[in-house]
Design a protein around this motif. Structure first.
Motif: not given
Length: 166
Positions: A15-28
């Motif tokens: 239940q968080t704001p959409p953070i998929e892009d931020g997570l993907a950037a961190l993993l990259a």
């Protein structure tokens, strides 16, 4: 310098704001930096091994059985960590990464504290992790949190295996 009290540690997806892009950037960033530190020049995510690229492009599938913790400063993802599902009373911590711009403010410590608490709440007796021997700051952090070097379960050269029991 960021004060870790300003950082929220959230479970993803959740239940968080959409953070998929931020997570993907961190993993990259994590995988590209790791490959560079190993002496393997990879210019972009497309050049990473398939298993790492899969984590970046589809973390929901790659970590379907695991818990992903994300550190948010406001709505910006600034750190991440993966805790594997318990097996035989053990979980593994993987992919600890803090955006270099936000290091030194306790984000990694907050992520690790949340991961250890999650493991304890789920009946995990031993938390293990592996870290490249040149990441001395990370090793020191793990040691401060009670992790000790243990016999290796991974045959890769220069990888230090650590665990915390109890």
């Amino acid at each position: 310098m960021t004060d870790h009290r300003e950082v929220a540690i959230v479970r993803w997806p959740g239940q968080t704001p959409p953070i998929e892009d931020g997570l993907a950037a961190l993993l990259a960033a994590y995988h590209l930096r790791t490959e560079a530190e190993k002496g393997i020049l990879v210019a972009a995510v497309d050049g990473l091994p398939d298993r790492y690229r899969a984590e970046i492009t589809d973390p929901r599938t790659a970590f379907a059985d695991d818990v992903v913790l994300v550190a948010l400063l406001g709505d910006v993802a600034v750190g991440c960590l993966v805790v594997t599902s318990p097996a035989n009373g053990q979980s593994e911590i993987k992919r600890l990464w803090t955006d270099p711009e936000f290091r030194g403010g306790g984000i990694a410590s907050a992520l690790l504290g949340a991961a250890l608490a999650h493991a304890a709440e789920n009946g995990v007796d031993t938390v293990r992790l592996s870290v490249w021997e040149w990441r001395t700051g990370a090793i020191a952090l793990y040691e401060r949190l009670g992790c000790t070097v243990t016999e290796s379960w991974d045959e890769r050269d220069q990888l230090v295996c650590m665990q915390r029991t109890g």
